[in-house]
Design an enzyme around this catalytic site. Structure first.
Site, PDB file in Angstrom:
ATOM      1  N   LYS A   1     -20.431 -74.042  24.713  1.00  0.00           N
ATOM      2  CA  LYS A   1     -19.471 -74.373  25.759  1.00  0.00           C
ATOM      3  C   LYS A   1     -18.052 -74.328  25.186  1.00  0.00           C
ATOM      4  O   LYS A   1     -17.888 -74.321  23.961  1.00  0.00           O
ATOM      5  CB  LYS A   1     -19.776 -75.765  26.309  1.00  0.00           C
TER       6      LYS A   1
ATOM      7  N   ARG B   1     -22.052 -91.261  32.401  1.00  0.00           N
ATOM      8  CA  ARG B   1     -21.171 -90.162  32.787  1.00  0.00           C
ATOM      9  C   ARG B   1     -21.852 -89.441  33.931  1.00  0.00           C
ATOM     10  O   ARG B   1     -21.547 -89.669  35.078  1.00  0.00           O
ATOM     11  CB  ARG B   1     -20.969 -89.238  31.566  1.00  0.00           C
TER      12      ARG B   1
ATOM     13  N   TYR C   1      14.533 -78.636  17.167  1.00  0.00           N
ATOM     14  CA  TYR C   1      15.064 -79.252  18.378  1.00  0.00           C
ATOM     15  C   TYR C   1      15.384 -80.732  18.174  1.00  0.00           C
ATOM     16  O   TYR C   1      14.685 -81.431  17.455  1.00  0.00           O
ATOM     17  CB  TYR C   1      14.034 -79.159  19.512  1.00  0.00           C
TER      18      TYR C   1
ATOM     19  N   MET D   1       7.402 -74.149  20.806  1.00  0.00           N
ATOM     20  CA  MET D   1       6.338 -73.533  21.604  1.00  0.00           C
ATOM     21  C   MET D   1       5.596 -72.451  20.826  1.00  0.00           C
ATOM     22  O   MET D   1       4.375 -72.398  20.824  1.00  0.00           O
ATOM     23  CB  MET D   1       6.950 -72.938  22.880  1.00  0.00           C
TER      24      MET D   1
END
Ligand SMILES: *Cc1c(COP(=O)(O)O)cnc(C)c1O
Length: 824
Positions: free
Chosen positions: A494, A592, A719, A768
């Site tokens: 998964k 769950r 930054y 980023m």
């Protein structure tokens, strides 16, 4: 529909050794596809490369009890005490005969489809056209061989209203066997191309062989404009209905009056048995239009109205073709079609290239290998190729292979180059000169075109995730060593295999024959199927909107609530599906998802008994803390709850229901709780919450230094001036940022990476696409490699710094990070 083993024995005329009662619902020829061992009949087929007989011990261990063989094992009575061996001369013929008998049970329209090209397209499109109001069984993928056809026909059940089966042949004599199995009421020949011509003395001989399919079929659908087909048909004693279609002959039962092509669609005006009609399909290439005509004739014959036909035609979806588009180096776009190199598929690919919007102002180039299997004179063949390419705007052809090179004269394009093989092309000036072109790469695999594509694709991002497939196998074997030989294994892939890339991981696991693969959602399963994964696949979070997808692609959902159960049953009934395998989840303490093993079992069993659309294949639960001694008492309680609930479920059914609860940590921590199957996740990917030294690192995320600079004490980096520099430093920028999955909280010296084996802190805020690291005192230069995590720096260092778990770091790596796989 099941058949008792006694009946099967009679139907195939076998001699039976063993006398256990059994009901057979599933036929198996490839041991990797095993799903319901108890109801499976295995045919030990022999091929050039393999002998099915070898898999009998393994299959017996996995629960199969019924085998069709040409020789009975000497020790059958002692080694396989409760098995049945059905001895026959040829297991393949027995398989075909059994399918034949099964077919005889049905009095419904059955369409047999043959032809050199387009069989799969016609079958899949007919399916798309008919399935909204009929229960259609069709050959899976392109199961059209001597083995695939019987397996396909076997899929018919009481619910089936129409069967669609492909029949593919490569040698004389094969069609008769296929016809006897399919017993088509309608036969379709798509076209008579050149494939396999080498095995037939003439086109006519091949045509006659294909038309064997037509015998006894009440209706024959074919194109009377194809002279060989038409002549063969006229010369034959076929006495059913001849539904020929034609663009030339207005007297043909299906006459095409006109074909209008627009940018993205084609409209066909026709007269069918005297009545005018029209349909539009969303494709424009020749093959699609041709194949749509075959579909139209069959659909109208089966009673669809012209209006409904038009509506369905408009919504046709493409049948997967293996054309990939990639960004190439030096402004090129690559269209890669290494599937095969026959002329028809070349036309489809050229059409595809022509329709792409990105050739504005760029040249179109075709790189083509020798074309095999055409059975035509070479000059004629390559003149055709040349004409076809010109028609689609190709200005340059690069021919690779001795045959195409010998036909250089008949190829008429403004620019042409020829090379005996791929390697000499790669060394040439023509290769270096490729720029700003749209390039169609079309060639047989054996010419090494894969390698060529690899060299031509743009190397964009310098950041890669290296995945070591050997380590995956070693880890699998490490966890297997805790298990009994017959305990099954589910591998959890998964979340894109915990970030490692599910397709490659699944291919590796399939080779190593794990019993199940588990993914989170149906789309992940579809991706695997489309990439050739045939192993059983479990869907852990089945979406209510994706049931149809799951049925179509054999993806077995987890069922955890009554709401899901009811919706699934309703959907399966609508498709006429029976005995679709599902996996029942019990909630034993995670709270769950799952049924309550104490309160829900009666209701669950009752609801399962009241339907036959789905069938529980396994029942499972999940530990909340199998990696920690602190939860041992709780784990024990979970296990007891599960044990009781799952036993009750099993007691209510005759077939075996697999029980499983251990995950990776559970396998090591409580091997005594392995039951029938275990679910391996994190451990497979090289992370062991108990002791990381026992397994092998799988994924390494690395990048390279882009630029280095001196930054003086007192200045800041990045930054918001967060990265205060305390001493004169050397700062390096690396091309990885939070958009790649490098968590922003690792910045400001909360963690480090490795540069030439030395620790380098992240300085300032992570951006980023870029991060800055402190390499003061480290011997390094621009271009050097940087390890974010992996062989030298466990991912747990990052997850600890982030106060999270390794799962989150691994699954957070973004898709734009290219994955590179290793295997030695
Ligand atoms: C993810 C998952 C696993 C695998 O767990 P690991 O700790 O990664 O071994 C097992 N079972 C279920 C139900 C899961 O969702």
């Amino acid at each position: 529909m099941t058949y008792s083993i006694v009946r099967v024995t009679t139907l195939i005329g076998a001699h039976r050794y063993g006398n256990t009662d059994s009901d057979i619902a599933f036929l198996l020829t490839d041991s990797r596809s095993l799903c319901f061992p108890e109801e499976t009949l295995f045919f030990a087929l022999k091929s050039e490369r393999n002998d099915g007989f070898r898999y009998i011990p393994e299959l017996y261990r996995r629960g199969v009890r019924n085998f069709v063989v040409s020789a009975v094992p000497d020790d059958y009575a002692t080694a396989y005490p409760d098995a049945n061996f059905l001895k026959v001369e040829s297991p393949l013929i027995a398989l075909q005969r059994l399918a034949e008998r099964h077919r005889e049970e049905f009095d419904i329209p059955v369409v047999g489809i043959t032809g050199s090209n387009g069989k799969t397209m016609v079958k899949e499109w007919l399916y798309q056209i008919l399935s909204p109001d009929m229960m259609v069984v069709r050959s899976p993928r392109s199961y059209n061989s001597q083995i695939g056809v019987p397996l396909s026909v076997w899929l018919m059940t009481e619910k089936t209203q129409v069967g669609l089966f492909e029949a593919g042949i490569s040698k004389p004599g094969e069609m008769l066997a296929l016809r006897n199995i399919i017993q088509p009421t309608i036969s379709v020949i798509t076209n008579l191309g050149a494939a396999h011509q080498e095995n037939f003395e003439s086109q006519e001989a091949k045509c006659r062989e294909k038309m064997t399919l037509f015998h006894d079929a009440g209706t024959a659908v074919y194109c009377s404009d194809e002279a060989v087909v038409n002549d063969t048909m006229n010369a034959s004693d076929y006495n059913g209905e001849r539904l020929a279609w034609s663009e030339k002959n207005p007297d043909a039962p299906f006459f095409i009056k006109s074909v209008e092509k627009k940018d993205t669609s084609t409209t066909v005006h026709y007269i069918y048995k005297g009545k005018e009609g029209v349909y539009t399909l969303p494709f424009i290439d020749e093959a699609s239009v041709r194949n749509s005509v075959s579909c139209a004739v069959v659909a109208l014959h089966l009673g669809l109205s012209p209006e409904v036909l038009d509506g369905r035609m408009r919504r046709l979806e493409p049948v997967a073709m293996r054309l990939e588009v990639k960004k190439g180096q030096r402004g090129c776009t690559l269209i890669n079609d290494s599937y095969n190199s026959d002329v028809n598929s070349l036309d489809i690919a050229l059409d595809f290239m022509n329709r792409r919007p990105d050739h504005k102002g760029r040249r179109r180039t075709l790189i083509l290998s020798d074309i095999y299997q055409s059975g035509r004179p070479l000059d004629e063949l390559y003149a055709d190729v040349s004409a076809m390419a010109c028609k689609r705007g190709v200005e340059k052809i690069i021919g690779i292979g001795p045959q195409i090179a010998s036909q250089a004269d008949v190829i008429e394009v403004p620019e042409k180059h020829f090379f005996p093989d791929c390697a000499s092309f790669i060394r040439s000036a023509a290769f270096d000169g490729l720029h700003d072109e749209v390039i169609l790469i079309k060639g047989a695999r054996r010419f090494g075109f894969d390698n060529l594509t690899e060299l031509l694709v743009e190397k964009v991002h310098e950041t890669i995730l290296e995945v070591n497939l050997n380590a995956v196998v070693k880890n699998l074997n490490y966890y297997r060593s805790f298990l009994h030989p017959d305990t099954k294994m589910v591998c959890m892939i998964k979340a894109d295999a915990y970030g490692a890339g599910s397709v490659e991981i699944a291919k590796t696991l399939q080779e190593h024959r794990v019993d199940y693969l588990a993914v989170a959602v149906a789309d992940e399963g579809v991706t695997l199927r489309k990439n050739g994964i045939t192993q059983n696949i479990m869907i852990m979070n089945p979406e209510m909107t994706a049931f149809k997808t799951m049925f179509d692609y054999d993806l077995e959902p987890e069922v955890y609530s009554f709401r899901l159960l009811d919706a699934l049953v309703t959907a399966a009934r609508k498709e006429g599906i029976t005995n679709f395998p599902v996996h029942i989840k019990l909630d034993t303490g995670m709270h769950r998802l799952g049924f309550d093993p104490e309160k829900d079992m009666d209701e669950l069993i009752d609801r399962l008994h009241r339907q036959n659309a789905i069938i529980p294949r396994s029942v499972f639960s999940h530990f909340v803390g199998s990696d920690s001694d602190a939860f041992d008492e709780f784990s024990k309680r979970q296990f007891e709850l599960f044990d009781k609930g799952s036993r009750r479920l099993q007691a209510a059914f005759q077939h075996k229901i697999l029980r499983h609860i251990d995950n990776s940590a559970g396998i090591e921590h409580f091997p005594e709780r392995q039951l029938d199957m275990c679910r391996l996740g994190l451990g497979l990917y090289g992370i062991n919450p108990i002791d990381n030294s026992v397994i092998n690192n799988v994924s390494t995320l690395r990048t390279t230094i882009l630029q280095m600079r001196h930054v003086s004490a007192g200045e800041t980096v990045g930054y918001s001036r967060k990265g205060k520099i305390e001493r004169d430093s050397v700062i390096a920028a690396i091309p990885i940022g939070y958009a790649d999955g490098l968590n922003r909280h690792l910045g400001n010296r909360h963690c480090y990476c490795l540069v030439n084996g030395k620790k380098a802190d992240y300085v300032g805020n992570i951006c980023m696409d870029v991060a800055m690291i402190d390499v003061t005192g480290i011997d390094c230069k621009e271009g050097d490699r940087v390890e974010i995590f992996g062989d030298g720096l466990p991912v747990t260092v990052l997850s600890d710094a982030l106060d999270t778990i390794p799962y989150e770091v691994l699954t957070g790596i973004s898709n734009r990070v290219k994955k590179v796989y290793f295997q030695d």
